[in-house]
Scaffold this motif. Sequence first.
Motif, PDB file in Angstrom:
ATOM      1  N   ASP A 337      18.710  19.025  37.512  1.00 32.05           N
ATOM      2  CA  ASP A 337      19.924  19.670  37.994  1.00 32.05           C
ATOM      3  C   ASP A 337      19.633  20.753  39.036  1.00 32.05           C
ATOM      4  O   ASP A 337      20.492  21.575  39.356  1.00 32.05           O
ATOM      5  N   ARG A 455      32.111  25.162  34.571  1.00 27.96           N
ATOM      6  CA  ARG A 455      31.649  23.951  35.252  1.00 27.96           C
ATOM      7  C   ARG A 455      30.127  23.891  35.339  1.00 27.96           C
ATOM      8  O   ARG A 455      29.565  22.865  35.700  1.00 27.96           O
ATOM      9  N   TRP A 456      29.464  25.005  35.041  1.00 26.56           N
ATOM     10  CA  TRP A 456      27.999  25.030  34.968  1.00 26.56           C
ATOM     11  C   TRP A 456      27.567  25.259  33.510  1.00 26.56           C
ATOM     12  O   TRP A 456      26.618  25.977  33.237  1.00 26.56           O
ATOM     13  N   GLU A 509      29.849  20.543  37.153  1.00 27.74           N
ATOM     14  CA  GLU A 509      30.488  19.396  36.521  1.00 27.74           C
ATOM     15  C   GLU A 509      31.847  19.185  37.163  1.00 27.74           C
ATOM     16  O   GLU A 509      32.512  20.141  37.574  1.00 27.74           O
TER      17      GLU A 509
END
Length: 513
Positions: A337, A455-456, A509
């Motif tokens: 990632d 989102r992370w 995400e």
Amino acid sequence: MTYDVVIAGAGPVGLFLACELRLADLSVLVLEQAGDPDSPLKRLPFGRRGLSVPTIEAFYRRGLLNDIAAPQRAKDDSASGSASAAGQRVQQPRRQAGHFAGIPFDDDNVDTSRWPYRLLGPAGTSMAADMERIESVLTARASAMGVEIRRGVGVEDLDQSEEGVTIRAGGESFRGRWLVGCDGGRSIVRKAGGFEFVGTDPEFTGYSVQVGIADPDKLSPGRNYTPTGMYFQSQPGTIAMAAFDGGAFHRTQPITLERVQAVLRHISGTDVTLTALRLATTWTDRAYQATAYRKGRVLLAGDAAHIHSPLGGQGLNLGLGDAMNLGWKLAATLRGDAPAGLLDSYSSERHPVGAQVLDWSRAQVALMRPSRHARALEAIIRDLIGTRDGATYFAERVWGVSLRYDLGDSHPLVGRSAPDFEFIDGPKLGELLGNGKGLFLDFDARPSLQALTSRWSGRITYVGRDAKDRLGLSAVLVRPDGFVAWASEASPDHEEAAQVASRWFGEPEPLSA
């Protein structure tokens, strides 16, 4: 078995890096050439190391500081009786806080108001610990976290491909997806990996010795510059010397009582007589640095990447800073990632820091030379370091307070170590970094920023709490190594925050439908 990372060297840098990688649940093997970690050179007095602010903060943020500081705190408590160590400092206003080439600066002459983003906390500006204690604590932590440590198995050679690295060590072969050389100044990994190593050759052979002296009155205490070199006697019989011979004696001949006596007589200009040689080692001011810290799947950290004289005690701190910077970036790369260029930022951030420390060491050597020019320069530096501006400048450099990475942002906090914010209804910032994840501090607890940070998930922890002193800030993004990636004083720009988060933590995400 293929390990995620093989580390060559079980010194403080290799062990600390191993712990950092285990925070991401990676498989880590540490190979160490020495069969026994015990060495009298790791104990007091020669094993004593001054720890800089970045090192103290790194240990604090990873929950290691109390264990490392325990012997020193016990010593302070014993010396002060019921008084605290802080109380002892109050009674000694002229406490020496550091030195440059032996020229001291005083704690009470340092203007800390010039560091507006530094908050008081458990991680102070200076402390000392011995190498034996540091290694013991880090070994225990690494073992408890599941790091495999093999002693008496030194790296002999390596081959790398696009998929990984094969390491030959101790007559065996080991396989790692990545290899990190933390195996010291004579690094086999650096040589076998084909790294270019450039710098300046030594001017002197340094000696650190413990000796018996028949006539101790012939030697002055403290640091003494002479027409033929320098000697420093910290306590009777414990002596460091610099003989300006171009480093000719370092590791070329056995260190005998006769040799040490001859060098000491030459430097001190006395006919002092030594009766016993209890402990001795040599060193030089050779200052070399790898031109790059990465070649393919092989990386360097600590003395494998840079060597210099031990003047000022910067070497350990520099190496531990490498480990703190590299660990989370290599972990993200292995997880898949990491954003583009993240691992390369290890070299681009740490190489300039290493180059600066090497020049800092060279400058001290220039002041030590046995010449009238050096003595004249020393007198000027002594005058400057005695001023408030001078003491503050040298403190910033010696303590590491001035460390700032160039992250391309004009905000004065970005690229610096995060202040140890104390939250009104919770812990301090440093206590939240123990898991190796980033932090998004939102002092006004905005639901929109919490949704953005989610989102992370697993990479950034959202902290929606106000602080007792927020330093005029509204929101701050902190990297896993504790350095600030982004800061906002006004209402945060969500798009800007997202862009910076993506730069350091990879793609978020997707938004749920």
